[in-house]
Write a protein that holds these residues in place. Sequence first.
Motif, PDB file in Angstrom:
ATOM      1  N   PRO A   7       0.819  -1.214   0.000  1.00 30.84           N
ATOM      2  CA  PRO A   7       0.000   0.000   0.000  1.00 30.84           C
ATOM      3  C   PRO A   7       0.853   1.265   0.000  1.00 30.84           C
ATOM      4  O   PRO A   7       2.026   1.230   0.400  1.00 30.84           O
ATOM      5  CB  PRO A   7      -0.740  -0.114   1.335  1.00 30.84           C
ATOM      6  N   GLY A   8       0.260   2.352  -0.433  1.00 29.48           N
ATOM      7  CA  GLY A   8       0.984   3.616  -0.354  1.00 29.48           C
ATOM      8  C   GLY A   8       0.185   4.741  -0.973  1.00 29.48           C
ATOM      9  O   GLY A   8      -0.874   4.517  -1.564  1.00 29.48           O
ATOM     10  N   SER A   9       0.711   5.952  -0.825  1.00 30.36           N
ATOM     11  CA  SER A   9       0.093   7.105  -1.480  1.00 30.36           C
ATOM     12  C   SER A   9       0.483   7.095  -2.959  1.00 30.36           C
ATOM     13  O   SER A   9      -0.291   7.517  -3.815  1.00 30.36           O
ATOM     14  CB  SER A   9       0.583   8.399  -0.839  1.00 30.36           C
ATOM     15  N   PHE A  10       1.702   6.679  -3.233  1.00 26.66           N
ATOM     16  CA  PHE A  10       2.222   6.614  -4.606  1.00 26.66           C
ATOM     17  C   PHE A  10       1.931   7.918  -5.349  1.00 26.66           C
ATOM     18  O   PHE A  10       1.261   7.933  -6.379  1.00 26.66           O
ATOM     19  CB  PHE A  10       1.662   5.393  -5.361  1.00 26.66           C
ATOM     20  N   VAL A  35      -3.286   1.729  -4.146  1.00 26.53           N
ATOM     21  CA  VAL A  35      -3.128   3.184  -4.162  1.00 26.53           C
ATOM     22  C   VAL A  35      -4.181   3.734  -3.199  1.00 26.53           C
ATOM     23  O   VAL A  35      -5.378   3.697  -3.481  1.00 26.53           O
ATOM     24  CB  VAL A  35      -3.344   3.734  -5.591  1.00 26.53           C
ATOM     25  N   MET A  36      -3.736   4.188  -2.034  1.00 24.34           N
ATOM     26  CA  MET A  36      -4.670   4.598  -0.982  1.00 24.34           C
ATOM     27  C   MET A  36      -5.111   6.047  -1.179  1.00 24.34           C
ATOM     28  O   MET A  36      -4.292   6.910  -1.528  1.00 24.34           O
ATOM     29  CB  MET A  36      -4.037   4.414   0.396  1.00 24.34           C
ATOM     30  N   VAL A  37      -6.389   6.266  -0.970  1.00 23.23           N
ATOM     31  CA  VAL A  37      -6.952   7.613  -1.120  1.00 23.23           C
ATOM     32  C   VAL A  37      -7.477   8.059   0.241  1.00 23.23           C
ATOM     33  O   VAL A  37      -8.392   7.446   0.792  1.00 23.23           O
ATOM     34  CB  VAL A  37      -8.120   7.616  -2.136  1.00 23.23           C
ATOM     35  N   GLY A  71     -10.488   3.061   2.149  1.00 23.12           N
ATOM     36  CA  GLY A  71     -10.772   2.659   3.528  1.00 23.12           C
ATOM     37  C   GLY A  71      -9.521   2.444   4.362  1.00 23.12           C
ATOM     38  O   GLY A  71      -8.464   3.018   4.100  1.00 23.12           O
ATOM     39  N   LEU A  72      -9.697   1.608   5.362  1.00 24.36           N
ATOM     40  CA  LEU A  72      -8.580   1.257   6.235  1.00 24.36           C
ATOM     41  C   LEU A  72      -7.878   0.022   5.670  1.00 24.36           C
ATOM     42  O   LEU A  72      -8.522  -0.868   5.102  1.00 24.36           O
ATOM     43  CB  LEU A  72      -9.083   0.928   7.634  1.00 24.36           C
ATOM     44  N   LEU A  73      -6.584  -0.024   5.916  1.00 28.66           N
ATOM     45  CA  LEU A  73      -5.783  -1.156   5.444  1.00 28.66           C
ATOM     46  C   LEU A  73      -6.213  -2.470   6.116  1.00 28.66           C
ATOM     47  O   LEU A  73      -6.200  -3.529   5.483  1.00 28.66           O
ATOM     48  CB  LEU A  73      -4.320  -0.848   5.785  1.00 28.66           C
ATOM     49  N   ILE A  74      -6.629  -2.371   7.381  1.00 30.80           N
ATOM     50  CA  ILE A  74      -7.043  -3.586   8.099  1.00 30.80           C
ATOM     51  C   ILE A  74      -8.275  -4.219   7.442  1.00 30.80           C
ATOM     52  O   ILE A  74      -8.426  -5.436   7.444  1.00 30.80           O
ATOM     53  CB  ILE A  74      -7.324  -3.318   9.608  1.00 30.80           C
ATOM     54  N   CYS A  86       3.442  -5.537   2.729  1.00 26.87           N
ATOM     55  CA  CYS A  86       4.876  -5.252   2.594  1.00 26.87           C
ATOM     56  C   CYS A  86       5.084  -3.753   2.472  1.00 26.87           C
ATOM     57  O   CYS A  86       4.461  -3.101   1.633  1.00 26.87           O
ATOM     58  CB  CYS A  86       5.441  -5.924   1.345  1.00 26.87           C
ATOM     59  N   LYS A  87       5.971  -3.229   3.317  1.00 25.96           N
ATOM     60  CA  LYS A  87       6.298  -1.802   3.259  1.00 25.96           C
ATOM     61  C   LYS A  87       7.809  -1.617   3.286  1.00 25.96           C
ATOM     62  O   LYS A  87       8.534  -2.427   3.852  1.00 25.96           O
ATOM     63  CB  LYS A  87       5.646  -1.052   4.423  1.00 25.96           C
ATOM     64  N   GLY A  88       8.261  -0.535   2.691  1.00 26.69           N
ATOM     65  CA  GLY A  88       9.703  -0.273   2.645  1.00 26.69           C
ATOM     66  C   GLY A  88      10.079   0.799   3.651  1.00 26.69           C
ATOM     67  O   GLY A  88       9.238   1.583   4.074  1.00 26.69           O
TER      68      GLY A  88
HETATM   69  O1  PNS Z   1       3.046   6.171   0.892  1.00 26.69           O
HETATM   70  P1  PNS Z   1       2.765   6.263   2.349  1.00 26.69           P
HETATM   71  O2  PNS Z   1       2.513   7.676   2.767  1.00 26.69           O
HETATM   72  O3  PNS Z   1       3.791   5.575   3.184  1.00 26.69           O
HETATM   73  O4  PNS Z   1       1.403   5.455   2.582  1.00 26.69           O
HETATM   74  C1  PNS Z   1       0.759   5.474   3.818  1.00 26.69           C
HETATM   75  C2  PNS Z   1      -0.453   4.551   3.766  1.00 26.69           C
HETATM   76  C3  PNS Z   1      -1.358   4.917   2.592  1.00 26.69           C
HETATM   77  C4  PNS Z   1      -0.006   3.128   3.629  1.00 26.69           C
HETATM   78  C5  PNS Z   1      -1.193   4.740   5.113  1.00 26.69           C
HETATM   79  O5  PNS Z   1      -1.539   6.066   5.264  1.00 26.69           O
HETATM   80  C6  PNS Z   1      -2.423   3.861   5.227  1.00 26.69           C
HETATM   81  O6  PNS Z   1      -2.326   2.738   5.624  1.00 26.69           O
HETATM   82  N1  PNS Z   1      -3.589   4.403   4.825  1.00 26.69           N
HETATM   83  C7  PNS Z   1      -4.837   3.683   4.843  1.00 26.69           C
HETATM   84  C8  PNS Z   1      -5.720   4.126   5.990  1.00 26.69           C
HETATM   85  C9  PNS Z   1      -5.389   3.330   7.224  1.00 26.69           C
HETATM   86  O7  PNS Z   1      -5.466   2.128   7.250  1.00 26.69           O
HETATM   87  N2  PNS Z   1      -5.007   4.031   8.290  1.00 26.69           N
HETATM   88  C10 PNS Z   1      -4.655   3.366   9.497  1.00 26.69           C
HETATM   89  C11 PNS Z   1      -3.692   4.133  10.291  1.00 26.69           C
HETATM   90  S1  PNS Z   1      -4.512   5.434  11.175  1.00 26.69           S
END
Ligand code: PNS
Length: 159
Positions: A7-10, A35-37, A71-74, A86-88
Amino acid sequence: MSLAIVPGSFDPMTLGHLALVKKAAKKYDRVIVAVMVNPAKRYTFDEKTRMEIAKKTVAELPNVQVISDRGLLIDLFDRTGATVVCKGWRNRSDYAYELKMAEWNKTHNPRFRTELYKSEGKYANLSSTEVRTLLAEGKVPEDLVHPDALPILLESLKF
Ligand code: PNS
């Protein structure tokens, strides 16, 4: 069938992101680039453009798919039946931030699993911010984004 989410803002996706996606695509059967919005966040590139850039960047990887999500990643994790996220990370502050996010996600979804990958080599310090800074100065970030994504990026800014 194992499934990794990257995931990411990209904003926009860089060759550093591509290096991470490649690692995930080697290790897992399928990869979803998400691509998270965040409606509260301001982006340089809109959702459609960030998606197009990401799709061009990963086009060479047959087991990788690009989606967008608000939405939320979870929740995305459960909806897709993912194995891992996976995150860097590039430096200590990145790592600390990612650890905090991994913990938050795990607290709210015990199934959630995060793998953190250290950025290495040529693109170890590359960021979307660096790409945006170059663009703002009228410079073309040629070696920092995928050559097939560059025209989309420049067109969207009417460069
Ligand atoms: O490219 P980034 O800025 O590292 O991405 C961050 C991202 C999009 C992975 C993070 O903001 C995210 O997980 N967004 C989804 C919303 C979410 O699950 N938020 C939970 C933490 S409050």
